[in-house]
Design a protein around this motif. Structure first.
Motif, mmCIF file in Angstrom:
data_model
loop_
_atom_site.group_PDB
_atom_site.id
_atom_site.type_symbol
_atom_site.label_atom_id
_atom_site.label_comp_id
_atom_site.label_asym_id
_atom_site.label_seq_id
_atom_site.Cartn_x
_atom_site.Cartn_y
_atom_site.Cartn_z
ATOM 1 N N GLU A 1 0.496 -1.502 0.117
ATOM 2 C CA GLU A 1 -0.127 0.131 -0.007
ATOM 3 C C GLU A 1 1.004 1.734 0.020
ATOM 4 O OE1 GLU A 1 -2.768 -0.492 3.774
ATOM 5 O OE2 GLU A 1 -4.298 -1.162 2.556
ATOM 6 N N CYS A 2 0.546 2.482 -0.465
ATOM 7 C CA CYS A 2 1.144 3.625 -0.591
ATOM 8 C C CYS A 2 -0.099 4.912 -0.334
ATOM 9 C CB CYS A 2 1.965 3.654 -1.642
ATOM 10 S SG CYS A 2 2.661 5.267 -2.015
ATOM 11 N N LYS A 3 0.597 5.557 0.367
ATOM 12 C CA LYS A 3 -0.534 6.148 0.952
ATOM 13 C C LYS A 3 -0.088 7.400 0.023
ATOM 14 C CE LYS A 3 0.317 8.329 4.732
ATOM 15 N NZ LYS A 3 0.745 8.819 6.521
ATOM 16 N N LEU A 4 -0.820 8.782 -0.738
ATOM 17 C CA LEU A 4 -0.837 9.943 -1.607
ATOM 18 C C LEU A 4 -1.108 10.978 -0.648
ATOM 19 C CD1 LEU A 4 -2.409 8.131 -5.040
ATOM 20 C CD2 LEU A 4 0.470 8.269 -4.110
ATOM 21 N N LYS A 5 -0.663 11.760 -1.494
ATOM 22 C CA LYS A 5 -0.536 13.065 -0.559
ATOM 23 C C LYS A 5 -1.135 14.345 -1.537
ATOM 24 C CE LYS A 5 2.246 17.087 0.885
ATOM 25 N NZ LYS A 5 4.040 17.880 1.373
ATOM 26 N N LYS A 6 -2.472 15.047 -0.883
ATOM 27 C CA LYS A 6 -3.586 15.837 -1.758
ATOM 28 C C LYS A 6 -2.745 17.265 -2.494
ATOM 29 C CE LYS A 6 -7.946 14.420 0.299
ATOM 30 N NZ LYS A 6 -8.686 14.634 1.022
ATOM 31 N N ASN A 7 -2.848 17.275 -3.394
ATOM 32 C CA ASN A 7 -2.194 18.247 -4.202
ATOM 33 C C ASN A 7 -1.031 18.305 -4.527
ATOM 34 O OD1 ASN A 7 -4.549 20.353 -3.455
ATOM 35 N ND2 ASN A 7 -3.424 20.710 -1.500
#
Length: 538
Positions: free
Chosen positions: A441-447
């Motif tokens: 799993e990879c968590k993405l940063k918004k913007n």
């Protein structure tokens, strides 16, 4: 009494020459059957003694394809996943090494009760068990089983015997053999020659296997008279002789085989309950048309050290094609050798975008760093995958004053090892299967461009690497403008990096190319190709 529906098996063998296209033939048959609602799986048998493909030389064997569960496999599994739009388990790749190791382990555990362990029945039984395991785990309607190499190879003999036994055990209506051969054209004689196909079929029969269908590969289409000749001498029905001449795209092959009425023959032979009169490849046909777009044209350079064999970057090449088809542009791919003293900027100046793929070892790394520098200075969209991301981080670090920044994979005793080996990896001494492998799993940063591409907070992608972004330098790199747009859920490992003041500068630790599909392009590749096109247009 309740009826038990048995899995059907289609066994694909090859003759005359290697690299004849058995994988594409298998995948194309699977695509046709899947389009009619059948659940189709695939197995690739590789007769080499290696346990997996992880340590094989890309120059000899092409790319290593990684399954979601972390198995390093033959590149044909990539074809199967792309054509069938499935995710196959690592058990779908069987090697001689796996078979013999399993049997020897059982012998050491006393499972054979002191019996003399032999090719027949112990090795052949293990091969059959591994094949059946795929269908048992997923409950497939049809399983395609491709045997690597060519009929007559010494190492293939135990597998052919096991497949012969499998036919008898599963029953005539549940298993069929497809033999793929090459029909050469001799310019001196001015005609196609069927003798290689005849001899190859004879060789297959000597193992106790009679093919139900013969797929004839050729450079140009063969006529009906030639098909009748092959049918007569190889003892198959005329309808079972299928011609697949060279096509402009591998994705055309299912359409070619559909015209050859492969579906009807297989459905009759295996008693499949499908509507053979309906055409179900409409979406696939539209995708093939989109691949033939002639305008506008964009040129993307793949900068790597294995460029003499394009199959070393098979999944990346196909993922770029998928994205170009979705965007509606014609793609020109230039493979550029990074293993040079100085990368030719004249070559780079002709590129609209740059992609730096994964790899191992120091050779060619400086050329990749030069490509990163060129992309930064000249605002050229650039995409870095695995070692490509490492190259981006190293070059960025050098630009902000970390003069000897590098990866500890290449240089020891660095002041700025911005890429370093994971602590748990430092304890591992053996080669094969010792990396971070499979889906994480990879968590993405918004913007960020990453989030805009996926439009999701949490994604899953496949990995194959030992070295990672070094968190010791995280603060300094971020303070100087590097954006960390993706990380593991616990924020410990950095998965994606970007630059803000750039058309498209993105690197990822994982391998997104493994999840791209011709009818469902990967979002990162779509975002990259779109940026390449937009940047060129502006």
């Amino acid at each position: 009494m309740e009826l038990i529906y048995l899995t059907k098996y289609i066994i694909i063998t090859g003759g005359v020459v290697s690299s004849i296209g058995k994988g594409i033939t298998s995948a194309s048959i699977g695509r046709i059957l899947r389009s009619h609602g059948l659940k189709v799986g695939a197995v690739k048998i590789d007769p080499y003694l290696n346990w997996d493909s992880g340590t094989l030389n890309p120059y000899q064997h092409g790319e290593v394809f990684v399954t979601y569960d972390g198995m390093e496999t033959d590149l044909d599994l990539g074809h199967y996943e792309r054509f069938l739009d499935v995710e196959l388990p690592g058990t779908a790749n069987i090697t001689t090494g796996k078979v013999y190791q399993s049997v020897i382990n059982k012998e050491r555990n006393g499972d054979f009760l002191g019996a003399c362990v032999q090719i027949i029945p112990h090795i052949t039984d293990e091969i059959k068990r591994m094949i059946r395991k795929t269908s048992e785990n997923e409950d497939y309607d049809v399983v395609l089983v491709e045997l690597g190499g060519t009929v007559g190879d010494i190492e293939s003999q135990p597998f052919l015997e096991a497949l012969r036994q499998l036919r008898n055990e599963e029953g005539y209506d549940n298993l069929m053999f497809v033999h793929v051969t090459f029909v050469p054209y001799l310019n001196a004689a001015g005609e196609f020659k069927t003798k290689p196909t005849q001899h190859s079929t004879k060789e297959l029969r000597s193992t106790g296997i009679s093919p139900d269908m013969i797929v004839c590969r050729s450079q140009e289409p063969i006529d009906d008279d030639l098909k009748r000749k092959i049918a007569h001498f190889c003892d198959v029905a005329y309808d079972a002789v299928i011609n697949t001449p060279d096509a402009s795209s591998i994705y055309e092959v299912p359409l070619v085989m559909e015209k050859e009425n492969v579906k009807q023959y297989i459905a009759d032979r295996l008693k499949l309950d499908i509507d053979v009169d309906s055409f179900k490849l409409t979406e696939w046909s539209e995708m093939v048309k989109s691949l033939k777009t002639e305008d506008p044209i964009i040129t993307i350079g793949v900068v790597g050290k294995y460029i003499s064999l394009e199959d070393a970057y098979m999944s990346i090449r196909e993922a770029l094609k998928h994205a170009a088809a979705e965007i509606g542009v014609k793609l020109n791919i230039e493979f550029i050798n990074s293993d040079v003293e100085v990368l030719d900027t004249n070559i780079l100046s002709n590129l609209d975008g740059i992609l730096i793929p994964g790899g191992f070892g120091e050779r060619g790394i400086e050329g990749k760093l030069e490509a990163v520098e060129y992309a930064i200075v000249n605002k050229v969209p650039i995409f870095g995958i695995c070692l490509g991301m490492h190259s981006m981080v190293i070059q960025f670090a050098r630009r902000i004053g970390m003069k000897d920044a590098n990866s500890s994979e290449f240089v020891r005793g660095l002041k700025y090892p911005v890429i370093d080996m994971m602590e748990e990896q430092k304890k591992i001494k053996q080669m094969g299967g010792s990396m971070r492998l499979g889906s994480y799993e990879c968590k993405l940063k918004k913007n960020t461009k990453a989030y805009d591409a996926y439009n999701e907070d949490l994604i899953q992608e496949r990995h194959r690497h030992r070295y990672e972004f070094n968190n010791k330098f995280k603060e300094e790199l971020v303070n100087n403008g590097l954006i960390l747009s993706g990380s593991t859920v616990d924020d410990f490992l950095i998965e994606m990096v970007e630059l803000d003041n750039h058309p498209w500068f993105l690197g990822c630790q994982f391998h997104p190319e493994f999840k791209s599909r011709p009818n469902r392009a990967h979002p990162l590749f779509v975002s990259f190709v779109k940026s390449v096109y937009d940047t060129k247009s502006n």
